[in-house]
Design a protein around this motif. Structure first.
Motif, mmCIF file in Angstrom:
data_model
loop_
_atom_site.group_PDB
_atom_site.id
_atom_site.type_symbol
_atom_site.label_atom_id
_atom_site.label_comp_id
_atom_site.label_asym_id
_atom_site.label_seq_id
_atom_site.Cartn_x
_atom_site.Cartn_y
_atom_site.Cartn_z
ATOM 1 N N GLN A 392 -15.120 3.733 1.693
ATOM 2 C CA GLN A 392 -13.719 3.532 2.103
ATOM 3 C C GLN A 392 -13.582 2.226 2.892
ATOM 4 O OE1 GLN A 392 -11.135 5.722 1.562
ATOM 5 N NE2 GLN A 392 -12.486 7.044 0.363
ATOM 6 N N ASP A 393 -12.333 1.760 3.003
ATOM 7 C CA ASP A 393 -12.049 0.592 3.829
ATOM 8 C C ASP A 393 -11.864 1.095 5.263
ATOM 9 O OD1 ASP A 393 -10.641 -1.514 5.238
ATOM 10 O OD2 ASP A 393 -10.426 -2.441 3.261
ATOM 11 N N PRO A 394 -12.468 0.419 6.247
ATOM 12 C CA PRO A 394 -12.351 0.899 7.638
ATOM 13 C C PRO A 394 -10.912 0.986 8.121
ATOM 14 C CG PRO A 394 -14.052 -0.765 7.472
ATOM 15 C CD PRO A 394 -13.362 -0.731 6.142
ATOM 16 N N ARG A 395 -10.001 0.333 7.379
ATOM 17 C CA ARG A 395 -8.617 0.367 7.850
ATOM 18 C C ARG A 395 -8.051 1.787 7.800
ATOM 19 N NH1 ARG A 395 -6.014 -2.633 3.042
ATOM 20 N NH2 ARG A 395 -7.274 -4.305 3.875
ATOM 21 N N MET A 396 -8.750 2.693 7.106
ATOM 22 C CA MET A 396 -8.331 4.088 7.061
ATOM 23 C C MET A 396 -8.316 4.719 8.456
ATOM 24 S SD MET A 396 -11.768 6.117 5.853
ATOM 25 C CE MET A 396 -11.239 7.692 6.423
ATOM 26 N N LEU A 397 -9.075 4.090 9.378
ATOM 27 C CA LEU A 397 -9.161 4.650 10.729
ATOM 28 C C LEU A 397 -8.003 4.205 11.609
ATOM 29 C CD1 LEU A 397 -12.948 3.814 11.253
ATOM 30 C CD2 LEU A 397 -12.007 6.060 10.713
ATOM 31 N N SER A 398 -7.322 3.131 11.202
ATOM 32 C CA SER A 398 -6.309 2.513 12.062
ATOM 33 C C SER A 398 -5.145 3.469 12.378
ATOM 34 C CB SER A 398 -5.767 1.259 11.366
ATOM 35 O OG SER A 398 -4.673 0.773 12.100
ATOM 36 N N ALA A 399 -4.681 3.348 13.621
ATOM 37 C CA ALA A 399 -3.535 4.158 14.038
ATOM 38 C C ALA A 399 -2.239 3.434 13.693
ATOM 39 C CB ALA A 399 -3.603 4.418 15.523
ATOM 40 N N GLU A 423 -9.715 -4.619 21.877
ATOM 41 C CA GLU A 423 -9.229 -3.238 21.913
ATOM 42 C C GLU A 423 -8.365 -2.956 20.678
ATOM 43 O OE1 GLU A 423 -7.169 -2.892 25.598
ATOM 44 O OE2 GLU A 423 -8.975 -3.211 26.797
ATOM 45 N N VAL A 424 -8.591 -1.821 20.087
ATOM 46 C CA VAL A 424 -7.833 -1.430 18.890
ATOM 47 C C VAL A 424 -7.497 0.058 18.990
ATOM 48 C CG1 VAL A 424 -7.870 -1.274 16.378
ATOM 49 C CG2 VAL A 424 -9.089 -3.131 17.497
ATOM 50 N N HIS A 425 -6.317 0.412 18.571
ATOM 51 C CA HIS A 425 -5.952 1.830 18.537
ATOM 52 C C HIS A 425 -6.324 2.422 17.184
ATOM 53 C CE1 HIS A 425 -3.387 0.572 21.924
ATOM 54 N NE2 HIS A 425 -3.569 1.840 22.328
ATOM 55 N N ASP A 426 -7.036 3.522 17.190
ATOM 56 C CA ASP A 426 -7.427 4.208 15.953
ATOM 57 C C ASP A 426 -6.903 5.651 15.978
ATOM 58 O OD1 ASP A 426 -8.601 2.095 14.781
ATOM 59 O OD2 ASP A 426 -10.637 2.932 14.759
ATOM 60 N N ARG A 427 -6.963 6.253 14.818
ATOM 61 C CA ARG A 427 -6.509 7.645 14.727
ATOM 62 C C ARG A 427 -7.691 8.490 14.239
ATOM 63 N NH1 ARG A 427 -1.275 9.243 14.197
ATOM 64 N NH2 ARG A 427 -0.646 7.169 13.515
ATOM 65 N N ARG A 428 -7.941 9.598 14.926
ATOM 66 C CA ARG A 428 -9.020 10.501 14.501
ATOM 67 C C ARG A 428 -8.565 11.283 13.277
ATOM 68 N NH1 ARG A 428 -9.287 11.145 20.091
ATOM 69 N NH2 ARG A 428 -11.208 10.342 20.983
ATOM 70 N N ILE A 433 -4.622 9.856 18.625
ATOM 71 C CA ILE A 433 -4.824 8.395 18.704
ATOM 72 C C ILE A 433 -5.683 8.092 19.933
ATOM 73 C CG2 ILE A 433 -3.619 6.211 19.124
ATOM 74 C CD1 ILE A 433 -1.337 7.314 17.409
ATOM 75 N N TYR A 434 -6.558 7.161 19.799
ATOM 76 C CA TYR A 434 -7.402 6.755 20.935
ATOM 77 C C TYR A 434 -7.547 5.239 20.919
ATOM 78 C CZ TYR A 434 -11.095 6.426 17.404
ATOM 79 O OH TYR A 434 -11.831 6.087 16.301
ATOM 80 N N LEU A 435 -7.853 4.755 22.093
ATOM 81 C CA LEU A 435 -8.060 3.304 22.205
ATOM 82 C C LEU A 435 -9.556 3.044 22.161
ATOM 83 C CD1 LEU A 435 -6.735 0.507 22.797
ATOM 84 C CD2 LEU A 435 -7.201 0.943 25.210
ATOM 85 N N LYS A 436 -9.972 2.139 21.305
ATOM 86 C CA LYS A 436 -11.410 1.879 21.240
ATOM 87 C C LYS A 436 -11.677 0.402 21.515
ATOM 88 C CE LYS A 436 -11.909 0.906 16.272
ATOM 89 N NZ LYS A 436 -12.455 1.391 15.015
ATOM 90 N N TRP A 437 -12.902 0.182 22.054
ATOM 91 C CA TRP A 437 -13.371 -1.204 22.228
ATOM 92 C C TRP A 437 -14.257 -1.487 21.040
ATOM 93 C CZ3 TRP A 437 -12.138 -5.368 24.875
ATOM 94 C CH2 TRP A 437 -13.024 -6.451 24.867
#
Ligand SMILES: Nc1nc2c(ncn2[C@@H]2O[C@@H]3COP(=O)(O)O[C@H]4[C@@H](O)[C@H](n5cnc6c(=O)[nH]c(N)nc65)O[C@@H]4COP(=O)(O)O[C@H]3[C@H]2O)c(=O)[nH]1
Length: 921
Positions: A392-399, A423-428, A433-437
């Motif tokens: 998959q493309d990692p963009r699938m994780l993006s919030a 810092e990027v916001h992702d979605r589980r 949604i969480y903020l990740k470094w």
């Protein structure tokens, strides 16, 4: 390994030894041959020389022999002639025969022949000689005659001889050249042979048939042969052959020794030089081999290996050294490569472990950024199983919270620098949604082409919140939640920058609560905190949202006014703040009143940077306090001067005690009922060397602030006591002296003891001492103050409550305090008798005092009206400029003595206050 074992070792040392021995043998052979050749040459040369010598020798001997023979033959001829034997032919033969016999052995020739003129034989002597056959004439000319039958060879000497009458005949003498003659001639070791026309005729060996043996040595190398002509004349038919054995130059032993010593010595030298060197080289090569074997077995650098390499490299920088060095380099490189490989392996293992066990979520994608691998932390953090994300493309994780521009920027940085983090916001998977470094690194191959992307990230939602909390804590006051000094200065800086741009003003209001310390000390810290929180809230209620209220610490607040339109605006806000603060505050069920003093400064008028503005606002605040509190003051530059003065004054104050610059003045108190001086108040004066008399109102607060009041207070008490002692000793009618105390003294644990000590030391009766203290002083720490005051009261010292009516005068406190006297503040006396409020307050205070049986003193009486009014109200004691100003001890003493004597020189004639007045009052 097997091969190594099977190969039979043939050491270089052995090979070298074999070759050395072989070459030594060869060398010996060469030496022998060349020595033999040299020896032979030397020998033949020596033989040649010897043969030449011998030839010369025998030539001379032959010459001598010839000479002898010739002499003898001549001598014989002469003797025959002189004896004239031949002159008689008949007797000539007989006589000659007899003569010959007589001659016997004297003659050496064998034959004699005499011929007459016709060459007919006259006399022939010698048996062997066949004279008839002697061709004398022919033989005479040859000088030699060889007998045809015997083969004997004779040397003939002939010549004319006188025959007497027969005239001249010829005579010839024959000397035989035989073996005996040659034996005589020969020298030891030399064989002589005579050859006539190359035919041997005699030899010195004396043996018959030796002719051949004489000839034979011609072929022998051991004999050196020379032939010399017998007569020395060339072409002589007879030659003497000389055979001399070639004499050895050395003996066989000498020769053997000589021949063998050289190779042995040479061999020794060869061994010393070449052999030992070869052995050494062989050892080095062996050590090199040992090193190789050791390394092949151990695969590492051991002590033995180093020793071997070192030993192989020892000596000259030759080929072996080079091989040793090369081997050492190879070992080093191999070891390094091994280590590198091990490290790489360890790193690979570590990387795999890190990847698997890292607490950071790791994602590896291919060059198309499709996910290749994720670790456990990834699945735990995102909630996605590995199988769900692979390919998959990692963009699938993006919030989807970041903008396209953000991602555009991110990829641009990634491509340019090879890595990116932020810092990027992702979605589980569960939607949260969480903020990740996130840190992304680009992996490229040797040609620079992208092969992978590695992304590592952690959930920083909590950390971010914590950071914000920490940031808030770092920039805000924990108690009130208001911005602290740091944030205030930041905002002030920003406000200044903005104001410069917009050409506007910034107002800075510095507040200090006037009586916060009292609340804190008396009601406890909890109440103090409550008060501060409430004040903070009130301040915030007064200002606009764009303004800032900050707490600097303690009871200090600062209000930052953004862009006030005018100074009026500022003043308006300031007044609103003062009013808001002054509102009663419910603390533990009781209403409390606090006030604030405020200093104001304005940017750009009063400073161009945050620190200066804050300092100036602070200075202005002090000015407000000094001006009586509960008010605001704008900063002006003169205030700075005052601050400097204050600092200087403080420095002077520290030295004033040592320099004895203080003096106690006394202000008499008048007894309203007796109209008599019934005591005085001790008031300190400071004779400043530059400024002259400095008011205590100026330096006492300073002394209280820096603690000098403790030693100064002691000094005042001691001075007053000593003065009382002097007056008592001088029988001056001393009355009670009231001494002002400071709050710090009251709070001191040692104060009571030190007062007691001073009184005892100076012998002062406690009844002559009164302590004046203010209500606020007591309220700072009521329990301790009450305890201290009770101890003083127990000692017999009376206590007066100064400035009564100005504070929180409450009956409950008053009841608890062991005071004897209330002192009505000058501010109330000032308006008497006309100011109704003041009159009522004074009336009330006096009534209150009377009700609890306290003595009342009114201070600050300046007019007769005031005094009359106070007397009327029943005030017990009166004090003020009208009666007397504070004066030095001596003046007070004169006053007392004059009074006793009936006179009075005080400001108001005492006679003006007859006893009747008091009664009227
Ligand atoms: N205008 C006017 N003033 C009058 C009149 N009568 C007296 N005064 C002044 O009022 C002040 C009375 O002292 P205080 O209220 O205790 O106020 C005192 C007291 O609080 C403090 N102080 C003076 N001496 C001492 C001292 O020895 N120890 C301590 N702790 N404080 C002292 O300094 C303050 C000021 O002292 P002073 O300047 O000496 O000022 C004295 C005195 O000179 C009057 O009729 N009119």
């Amino acid at each position: 390994m097997g091969r190594t074992a099977q190969v039979k070792r043939d050491s270089i040392a052995r090979q070298a030894a074999v070759r050395l021995i072989f070459s030594l043998g060869l060398f010996v052979a060469l030496i022998a041959v060349s020595t033999a050749q040299i020896y032979k040459t030397a020998l033949s040369k020596a033989a040649e020389e010897r043969a030449s010598d011998l030839a010369a020798f025998y030539q001379s001997r032959l010459a001598q022999l010839e000479h002898d023979w010739e002499l003898q033959s001549r001598d014989f001829k002469v003797r025959i002639e002189t004896t004239r034997i031949l002159e008689s032919p008949e007797s000539a033969v007989v006589n000659l025969q007899a003569f010959m016999t007589v001659q016997g052995t004297n003659r050496r020739f064998q034959h004699l022949v005499i011929e007459d003129r016709q060459r007919a034989p006259v006399f022939i002597y010698g048996s062997e000689l066949d004279l008839v056959t002697v061709p004398l004439q022919k033989a005479e000319s040859a000088g030699w005659y060889r007998h045809p039958s015997t083969g004997d060879l004779y040397r003939i000497f002939s010549g004319p001889i006188w025959l007497g009458d027969a005239g001249m005949g010829r005579f010839a003498v024959f000397y035989r050249l035989d073996n005996a003659l040659l034996q005589q001639l020969s020298t030891p070791g030399v064989t002589l042979a005579a050859l006539y026309n190359t035919i041997p005729v005699a030899n010195s060996t004396g043996q018959r048939g030796l002719e051949q043996s004489v000839v034979q040595p011609l072929v022998s190398d051991d004999v050196e042969r020379r032939e010399v002509p017998w007569s020395g004349a060339r072409g002589d038919a007879t030659v003497l052959r000389i055979d001399a054995p070639v004499k050895a130059l050395f003996s066989r032993t000498e020769l053997a020794l000589g021949v063998s010593v050289i190779p042995v010595f040479d061999g020794f030298i060869l061994w010393l030089t070449l052999g030992t060197w070869l052995m050494r080289q062989a050892r080095r090569i062996r050590d090199l081999g040992g090193a190789v074997e050791e390394f092949s077995q151990q695969r590492g650098v051991t002590d033995r290996l180093q020793q071997w390499i070192h030993s192989a490299k020892a000596g000259h920088s030759d080929e072996i050294h080079q091989v040793g060095q090369a081997f050492e380099n190879m070992v080093q490189q191999t070891v390094e490569r091994d280590e590198e490989r091990l490290q790489e392996e360890a790193q690979r293992r570590l990387a795999a472990m890190v990847f698997a066990n890292s607490s950071e979520a790791i994602l590896i994608s291919d060059r198309h950024n499709l996910i290749l691998a994720v670790n456990r932390a990834f699945t735990e953090l995102t909630g996605y199983a590995e199988a769900e994300v692979l390919g998959q493309d990692p963009r699938m994780l993006s919030a989807g919270k970041e903008s396209p521009a953000f991602y555009h920027q991110m990829w641009a940085e990634l491509m340019e620098g090879g890595h990116w983090s932020g810092e990027v916001h992702d979605r589980r998977k569960d939607g949260t949604i969480y903020l990740k470094w996130l840190s992304i690194a680009v992996v490229r191959d040797a040609d620079g082409a992208i092969t992978n992307y590695v992304g590592a990230f952690t959930d920083i939602t909590e950390r971010k919140e914590a950071e914000q909390r920490v940031l808030h804590l770092a920039t805000h006051d924990t108690l009130t939640g208001l911005p602290n000094r740091k944030l205030l200065l930041d905002r002030l800086g920003s406000a200044i920058t903005l104001s410069i741009r917009e050409q506007r003003h910034v107002g800075l209001l510095f507040l200090d609560l006037d009586n916060f310390k009292w609340v804190n000390d008396s009601l406890g810290h909890a109440s103090g905190d409550k008060l501060l929180i409430a004040i903070g809230e009130r301040l915030q209620g007064v200002i606009r949202t764009s303004d800032t209220v900050a707490r600097l610490g303690g009871d200090e607040f600062v209000v930052l006014l953004m862009h006030p339109d005018s100074l009026n605006d500022v003043s308006h806000v300031a007044q609103k703040i003062i009013d808001a603060v002054a509102q009663p505050l419910d603390l533990n069920g009781t209403d409390f009143h606090v006030t604030t003093s405020m200093g104001i400064c304005v940017f750009p008028n009063d400073g161009d940077n945050p620190e200066t503005l804050l300092q100036h606002a602070d200075t202005a605040m002090y000015a407000a306090k000094a001006a009586g509190r509960n008010q605001f003051r704008y900063f002006d530059t003169a205030m700075n001067q005052k601050v400097l003065e204050r600092i200087q004054l403080e420095q002077d104050l520290r030295q004033a005690l040592q320099r004895s610059e203080f003096e106690v003045y006394y202000q008499p108190k008048l007894c309203a009922s007796t109209n008599d001086f019934c005591g005085a108040e001790a008031l300190i004066r400071w004779n400043h060397p530059v400024h002259g008399l400095v008011s205590p109102a100026k330096f006492i607060p300073l002394a209280e602030e820096n603690g000098i009041i403790i030693p100064l207070g002691e000094w005042i008490i001691r001075s007053v006591c000593e003065q009382i002692g002097r007056w008592r000793r001088g029988l001056v009618p001393t009355r009670k002296i009231a001494i002002n105390l400071s709050a710090l003294q009251l709070e001191s644990d040692t104060f009571v003891a030190s007062v007691d000590a001073i009184l005892k030391e100076t012998g002062t009766p406690t009844s002559l001492i009164e302590f004046e203290l203010t209500e606020s002083m007591v309220l700072r720490s009521p329990d301790r103050s009450v305890n201290t005051l009770t101890q003083f009261q127990a000692m017999g010292i009376t206590l007066a409550l100064d400035d009564f009516g100005t504070g929180y005068s409450s009956l409950s406190y008053l009841k608890r305090l062991p005071v004897n006297t209330l002192k009505i503040d000058r501010s109330f006396v000032e308006g008497l008798p006309h100011a109704k409020d003041d009159a009522q307050i004074v009336q009330m205070i006096i009534a209150l005092a009377k009700s609890i049986r306290l003595e009342v003193v009114a201070e600050g009486i300046e007019t007769e009206e005031q005094m009359a009014f106070l007397k009327r109200l029943g005030c017990d004691l009166l004090q003020g400029y009208l009666i007397a100003k504070p004066m030095p001890a001596a003046a007070y003493e004169s006053l007392l003595q004059a009074r006793t004597a009936g006179g009075c020189d005080c400001a108001v004639k005492c006679s003006l206050y007859p006893a009747s007045d008091q009664t009227q009052a």
